[in-house]
Design a protein around this motif. Structure first.
Motif, short mmCIF file in Angstrom:
data_model
loop_
_atom_site.label_atom_id
_atom_site.label_comp_id
_atom_site.label_asym_id
_atom_site.label_seq_id
_atom_site.Cartn_x
_atom_site.Cartn_y
_atom_site.Cartn_z
N MET A 1 1.11 -0.20 -7.28
CA MET A 1 2.51 -0.45 -6.96
C MET A 1 2.78 -0.25 -5.48
O MET A 1 3.46 -1.07 -4.85
N LEU A 2 2.24 0.82 -4.91
CA LEU A 2 2.44 1.08 -3.49
C LEU A 2 1.77 0.02 -2.63
O LEU A 2 2.35 -0.46 -1.64
N ILE B 1 8.72 -2.34 9.55
CA ILE B 1 7.59 -1.49 9.94
C ILE B 1 7.83 -0.04 9.53
O ILE B 1 6.93 0.64 9.02
N ALA B 2 9.05 0.45 9.73
CA ALA B 2 9.37 1.84 9.36
C ALA B 2 9.22 2.05 7.86
O ALA B 2 8.63 3.05 7.41
N THR B 3 9.71 1.11 7.07
CA THR B 3 9.58 1.21 5.62
C THR B 3 8.11 1.16 5.20
O THR B 3 7.66 1.94 4.37
N ILE C 1 6.15 4.45 5.94
CA ILE C 1 6.38 5.50 4.94
C ILE C 1 5.52 5.25 3.71
O ILE C 1 4.87 6.17 3.18
N LEU C 2 5.47 4.01 3.25
CA LEU C 2 4.68 3.69 2.07
C LEU C 2 3.19 3.85 2.32
O LEU C 2 2.44 4.28 1.43
N VAL C 3 2.74 3.52 3.52
CA VAL C 3 1.32 3.71 3.86
C VAL C 3 0.97 5.19 3.83
O VAL C 3 -0.08 5.59 3.29
N TRP C 4 1.83 6.02 4.42
CA TRP C 4 1.57 7.47 4.41
C TRP C 4 1.52 8.00 2.98
O TRP C 4 0.61 8.76 2.63
N ALA D 1 5.87 11.36 -7.32
CA ALA D 1 7.31 11.56 -7.16
C ALA D 1 7.92 10.46 -6.30
O ALA D 1 9.00 9.94 -6.60
N CYS D 2 7.24 10.09 -5.22
CA CYS D 2 7.73 9.03 -4.34
C CYS D 2 7.74 7.68 -5.05
O CYS D 2 8.68 6.89 -4.87
#
Length: 237
Positions: free
Chosen positions: A122-123, A147-149, A152-155, A167-168
């Motif tokens: 999913m990520l 890019i900001a979104t 966050i998903l990459v991290w 949880a995320c």
């Protein structure tokens, strides 16, 4: 036949669930609801829903054979997707219809992946979709937002611990599900105030014999239905 009592055993109720499991189940839902319900938080987080909205327009435009020119995301959380092709017909209708239902349907699809223990998939799929939007984004604010979104998903995908990742993932699903409902209500409020003459619903009313209010109701049915179905899946998980 009588039941037997084992001194070392007891039934498992909701109150007996591990604290971590309760947090993963209810915490993301509560956090996502607050992001959508509280005005100042919504103004900051709504850009993510706008990305999904414009991405929906773009994807359907491509699938229906239209030529995608670009996407713009603005600091007031509005967006614009430009495609070229016939100004009328099914392709244009489906393209205009896709925006308001995209966040909710995306949230429902992601919920299916999460409950199927496919959190990483999913990520990764989210990151891939963001990359596709980034390629077609044509303004600086839009590029920064995407890019900001994505960062966050990459991290979360590669560096977060398993509980945090879960949880995320739950929270992202909940946010798309809740976040798909509020824009529909905001759309109709603007229409009541005659501030949205160029909205997707009004464009669809010009393209079809169906009035704009009926299109808004369709958006609402899809968004609320996705919230009920997706929420049931997540809570059942």
């Amino acid at each position: 036949m009588g039941s037997r009592f084992h001194p070392g055993a007891r039934s498992m109720s909701t109150s007996d669930m591990p604290t971590q499991e309760q947090l993963v189940l209810w915490g993301p839902a509560a956090a996502a609801f607050l992001l959508v319900a509280i005005g100042v938080l919504w103004r900051l987080s709504r850009n993510v829903v706008t990305i999904a909205h414009e991405g929906g327009h773009a994807l359907v435009a491509v699938l229906t054979g239209r030529r995608l020119s670009g996407i713009k995301l603005h600091s007031d959380t509005s967006g614009l997707t430009v495609s070229r092709g016939r100004p009328t017909g099914p392709g244009m209708v489906f393209t205009a219809m896709a925006g308001y239902v995209a966040p909710s349907l995306l949230g429902l699809g992601f919920a299916l992946l999460v409950v199927g223990d496919q959190v990483r998939l999913m990520l990764w799929l989210s990151i891939a979709l963001l990359a596709a939007v980034l390629v077609m984004t044509r303004n600086v604010f839009g590029v920064i937002s995407v890019i900001a979104t994505g960062a966050i998903l990459v991290w979360v995908s590669f560096y977060a611990s398993d509980p945090v990742r879960d949880a995320c993932a739950f929270g992202f699903c909940w946010f798309l599900l809740f976040g798909g409902v509020r824009p529909v209500w905001e759309l109709q409020v603007k229409r009541w105030r005659r501030q949205a003459r160029g909205s997707d619903a009004d464009i669809l009313a010009r393209l079809t014999p169906v009035p704009a209010l009926a299109w808004v109701l369709l958006f609402l049915v899809v968004s609320v239905g996705s919230l009920v179905l997706g929420g049931g899946l997540l809570l059942g998980r």
